[in-house]
Design a protein around this motif. Structure first.
Motif, PDB file in Angstrom:
ATOM      1  N   LEU A 190       0.806  -1.212   0.000  1.00 46.55           N
ATOM      2  CA  LEU A 190       0.000   0.000   0.000  1.00 46.55           C
ATOM      3  C   LEU A 190       0.843   1.268   0.000  1.00 46.55           C
ATOM      4  CD1 LEU A 190      -2.758  -1.074   2.556  1.00 46.55           C
ATOM      5  CD2 LEU A 190      -2.843  -1.182   0.062  1.00 46.55           C
ATOM      6  N   GLU A 191       2.164   1.121   0.154  1.00 48.37           N
ATOM      7  CA  GLU A 191       3.016   2.296   0.204  1.00 48.37           C
ATOM      8  C   GLU A 191       3.325   2.796  -1.204  1.00 48.37           C
ATOM      9  OE1 GLU A 191       6.242   2.322   3.205  1.00 48.37           O
ATOM     10  OE2 GLU A 191       5.736   0.209   3.469  1.00 48.37           O
ATOM     11  N   LEU A 192       3.486   4.114  -1.305  1.00 48.83           N
ATOM     12  CA  LEU A 192       3.815   4.727  -2.582  1.00 48.83           C
ATOM     13  C   LEU A 192       5.321   4.938  -2.666  1.00 48.83           C
ATOM     14  CD1 LEU A 192       0.959   7.378  -2.898  1.00 48.83           C
ATOM     15  CD2 LEU A 192       1.102   5.136  -4.001  1.00 48.83           C
ATOM     16  N   PHE A 193       5.936   4.496  -3.748  1.00 44.46           N
ATOM     17  CA  PHE A 193       7.362   4.656  -3.962  1.00 44.46           C
ATOM     18  C   PHE A 193       7.570   5.329  -5.315  1.00 44.46           C
ATOM     19  CE2 PHE A 193       7.200   1.326  -0.860  1.00 44.46           C
ATOM     20  CZ  PHE A 193       8.360   1.451  -0.120  1.00 44.46           C
ATOM     21  N   ALA A 194       8.646   6.094  -5.412  1.00 43.11           N
ATOM     22  CA  ALA A 194       9.030   6.639  -6.713  1.00 43.11           C
ATOM     23  C   ALA A 194       9.420   5.472  -7.612  1.00 43.11           C
ATOM     24  CB  ALA A 194      10.180   7.617  -6.552  1.00 43.11           C
ATOM     25  N   GLN A 195       9.003   5.534  -8.860  1.00 41.80           N
ATOM     26  CA  GLN A 195       9.292   4.479  -9.819  1.00 41.80           C
ATOM     27  C   GLN A 195      10.520   4.806 -10.667  1.00 41.80           C
ATOM     28  OE1 GLN A 195       6.927   1.489 -10.283  1.00 41.80           O
ATOM     29  NE2 GLN A 195       6.876   2.262  -8.202  1.00 41.80           N
ATOM     30  N   ALA A 196      10.767   6.103 -10.862  1.00 40.61           N
ATOM     31  CA  ALA A 196      11.910   6.570 -11.641  1.00 40.61           C
ATOM     32  C   ALA A 196      12.301   7.943 -11.116  1.00 40.61           C
ATOM     33  CB  ALA A 196      11.570   6.629 -13.125  1.00 40.61           C
ATOM     34  N   CYS A 197      13.527   8.346 -11.374  1.00 40.04           N
ATOM     35  CA  CYS A 197      13.955   9.680 -10.938  1.00 40.04           C
ATOM     36  C   CYS A 197      13.139  10.759 -11.637  1.00 40.04           C
ATOM     37  CB  CYS A 197      15.446   9.863 -11.213  1.00 40.04           C
ATOM     38  SG  CYS A 197      16.503   8.749 -10.240  1.00 40.04           S
ATOM     39  N   ASP A 198      12.866  10.563 -12.916  1.00 42.48           N
ATOM     40  CA  ASP A 198      11.983  11.440 -13.680  1.00 42.48           C
ATOM     41  C   ASP A 198      10.607  10.788 -13.718  1.00 42.48           C
ATOM     42  OD1 ASP A 198      10.566  12.919 -15.492  1.00 42.48           O
ATOM     43  OD2 ASP A 198      12.075  12.847 -17.082  1.00 42.48           O
ATOM     44  N   PRO A 199       9.595  11.403 -13.079  1.00 40.60           N
ATOM     45  CA  PRO A 199       8.262  10.775 -13.018  1.00 40.60           C
ATOM     46  C   PRO A 199       7.667  10.473 -14.388  1.00 40.60           C
ATOM     47  CG  PRO A 199       8.405  12.652 -11.517  1.00 40.60           C
ATOM     48  CD  PRO A 199       9.646  12.686 -12.364  1.00 40.60           C
ATOM     49  N   ALA A 200       8.163  11.114 -15.415  1.00 35.76           N
ATOM     50  CA  ALA A 200       7.631  10.874 -16.752  1.00 35.76           C
ATOM     51  C   ALA A 200       8.211   9.620 -17.405  1.00 35.76           C
ATOM     52  CB  ALA A 200       7.899  12.091 -17.649  1.00 35.76           C
ATOM     53  N   GLN A 201       9.226   9.033 -16.795  1.00 41.72           N
ATOM     54  CA  GLN A 201       9.900   7.876 -17.374  1.00 41.72           C
ATOM     55  C   GLN A 201       9.331   6.562 -16.822  1.00 41.72           C
ATOM     56  OE1 GLN A 201      11.976   7.964 -19.871  1.00 41.72           O
ATOM     57  NE2 GLN A 201      12.041  10.211 -19.912  1.00 41.72           N
ATOM     58  N   PRO A 202       9.489   5.460 -17.562  1.00 41.01           N
ATOM     59  CA  PRO A 202       9.062   4.143 -17.058  1.00 41.01           C
ATOM     60  C   PRO A 202       9.849   3.762 -15.812  1.00 41.01           C
ATOM     61  CG  PRO A 202       9.464   4.077 -19.429  1.00 41.01           C
ATOM     62  CD  PRO A 202       9.993   5.386 -18.937  1.00 41.01           C
ATOM     63  N   PRO A 203       9.345   2.817 -15.030  1.00 40.40           N
ATOM     64  CA  PRO A 203       9.990   2.469 -13.760  1.00 40.40           C
ATOM     65  C   PRO A 203      11.301   1.698 -13.926  1.00 40.40           C
ATOM     66  CG  PRO A 203       8.145   1.004 -14.179  1.00 40.40           C
ATOM     67  CD  PRO A 203       8.101   2.060 -15.239  1.00 40.40           C
ATOM     68  N   LEU A 204      12.152   1.841 -12.936  1.00 41.07           N
ATOM     69  CA  LEU A 204      13.317   0.969 -12.820  1.00 41.07           C
ATOM     70  C   LEU A 204      12.824  -0.479 -12.795  1.00 41.07           C
ATOM     71  CD1 LEU A 204      16.377   0.452 -12.081  1.00 41.07           C
ATOM     72  CD2 LEU A 204      15.639   0.633  -9.689  1.00 41.07           C
ATOM     73  N   THR A 205      13.487  -1.366 -13.542  1.00 42.23           N
ATOM     74  CA  THR A 205      13.004  -2.745 -13.660  1.00 42.23           C
ATOM     75  C   THR A 205      14.162  -3.729 -13.653  1.00 42.23           C
ATOM     76  OG1 THR A 205      11.142  -1.983 -15.021  1.00 42.23           O
ATOM     77  CG2 THR A 205      11.610  -4.337 -15.042  1.00 42.23           C
ATOM     78  N   ALA A 206      14.004  -4.796 -12.872  1.00 47.77           N
ATOM     79  CA  ALA A 206      14.953  -5.910 -12.895  1.00 47.77           C
ATOM     80  C   ALA A 206      14.442  -6.951 -13.878  1.00 47.77           C
ATOM     81  CB  ALA A 206      15.100  -6.520 -11.511  1.00 47.77           C
ATOM     82  N   LEU A 207      15.312  -7.439 -14.741  1.00 49.40           N
ATOM     83  CA  LEU A 207      14.913  -8.400 -15.766  1.00 49.40           C
ATOM     84  C   LEU A 207      14.986  -9.826 -15.218  1.00 49.40           C
ATOM     85  CD1 LEU A 207      15.362  -5.804 -17.421  1.00 49.40           C
ATOM     86  CD2 LEU A 207      16.149  -7.236 -19.311  1.00 49.40           C
ATOM     87  N   VAL A 208      14.059 -10.136 -14.311  1.00 49.79           N
ATOM     88  CA  VAL A 208      13.929 -11.472 -13.745  1.00 49.79           C
ATOM     89  C   VAL A 208      12.446 -11.782 -13.557  1.00 49.79           C
ATOM     90  CG1 VAL A 208      16.147 -11.500 -12.533  1.00 49.79           C
ATOM     91  CG2 VAL A 208      14.134 -10.584 -11.384  1.00 49.79           C
ATOM     92  N   PRO A 209      12.073 -13.053 -13.527  1.00 50.16           N
ATOM     93  CA  PRO A 209      10.697 -13.394 -13.165  1.00 50.16           C
ATOM     94  C   PRO A 209      10.433 -13.030 -11.706  1.00 50.16           C
ATOM     95  CG  PRO A 209      11.841 -15.249 -14.208  1.00 50.16           C
ATOM     96  CD  PRO A 209      12.877 -14.238 -13.876  1.00 50.16           C
ATOM     97  N   GLU A 210       9.188 -12.834 -11.352  1.00 50.87           N
ATOM     98  CA  GLU A 210       8.847 -12.547  -9.960  1.00 50.87           C
ATOM     99  C   GLU A 210       8.980 -13.783  -9.084  1.00 50.87           C
ATOM    100  OE1 GLU A 210       5.014 -10.791  -9.602  1.00 50.87           O
ATOM    101  OE2 GLU A 210       5.747  -8.767 -10.052  1.00 50.87           O
ATOM    102  N   ALA A 211       8.568 -14.936  -9.610  1.00 52.08           N
ATOM    103  CA  ALA A 211       8.545 -16.154  -8.809  1.00 52.08           C
ATOM    104  C   ALA A 211       9.922 -16.783  -8.715  1.00 52.08           C
ATOM    105  CB  ALA A 211       7.551 -17.153  -9.398  1.00 52.08           C
TER     106      ALA A 211
END
Length: 256
Positions: free
Chosen positions: A62-83
């Motif tokens: 439920l917490e809000l976190f910044a997804q990228a330094c520039d809010p207009a950009q897509p989020p930081l992403t790790a290229l791994v499966p979640e599971a």
């Protein structure tokens, strides 16, 4: 007559009690046999360890976190499966991340690899990206940074923004398997390579060099794998390459 009947009942009760226990208070043969049978039953193996999900993008719950330094950009992403589990067969694997921010918006990035209980630091390094795109972090060839077969490790990748106090973070797990076959030859489950870290690294290398594998371009394979784990939106993002670690700073300047 009644006294005789009462005495007989008392003697019968005493006899039954004597059958239940011996004079030394030990269990009867029946009870001992029952316990012996119970002991001979195979014990259930402990349940397999369930690792938490990999956090492939900042935030969660439920917490809000910044997804990228520039809010207009897509989020930081790790290229791994979640599971989990997610495997590597390499002693010094490579990890991939999508950093969408321009280098001017990023102060630095930090990668940390820990033991599964997070008590021992295996590797730690800081980086400054040269441009936006999919970057990679490779463990150095030193023995101190080598993964042990059969062991599970925890990794963290953190981005510190330049113009704000925002800190972006993703984290996950990696388990080194004893498999010796090349990543391409390992059977797949649900269309995904079992040895994910190695397969994605080999495919990225092929894409970067423009090589062909098995008579077909690597791009469809790359896009298919990322789409299968919910990362199809970054399948066409360009590969930047391996980030080179910064010189080690004194402890007094390393933290932020």
């Amino acid at each position: 007559m009644r006294k005789i009947e009462m005495v007989a009942k008392v003697l019968s009760a005493v006899a039954l009690s004597a059958q239940a226990t011996s004079p030394s208070g030990q269990m009867t043969a029946f009870t001992a046999t029952e316990r012996k049978i119970n002991r001979s039953r195979p014990r259930r193996p402990p349940p397999p360890r369930q690792l938490p999900l990999n956090r492939v993008r900042p935030g969660g719950g439920l917490e809000l976190f910044a997804q990228a330094c520039d809010p207009a950009q897509p989020p930081l992403t790790a290229l791994v499966p979640e599971a989990n589990p997610v495997y590597t067969a390499a002693a010094h694997p490579t990890f991939f991340f999508h950093m969408s921010d321009a280098p001017t918006d990023v102060a630095r990035a930090k990668f940390v690899l820990l033991s599964s209980d997070e008590r021992a630091e295996i590797y730690s390094a800081q980086f400054v990206p040269s441009r936006a795109g999919i970057v990679s972090v490779s463990l150095p060839p030193e023995d101190s940074a080598a993964l042990v077969e059969g062991e599970v490790y925890r990794w963290y990748f953190t981005v510190y923004c330049q113009n704000t106090d925002s800190v972006l973070g993703v984290n996950g797990w990696v388990e080194r398997t004893t498999a010796s076959a090349p990543a391409e030859e390992v059977p797949t489950e649900a269309g995904l390579p079992i040895i994910w870290y190695d397969a994605i690294a080999r495919t990225a290398e092929a894409l970067a060099s423009g090589a062909r594998r098995n008579g077909s371009l690597s791009q469809p394979q790359w896009a298919g794998w990322l789409s299968a784990v919910g990362l199809g939106d970054i399948a066409s993002v360009p590969l930047v390459g391996t980030m080179m670690p910064l010189p080690v700073e004194p402890d007094s300047q390393a933290g932020r």
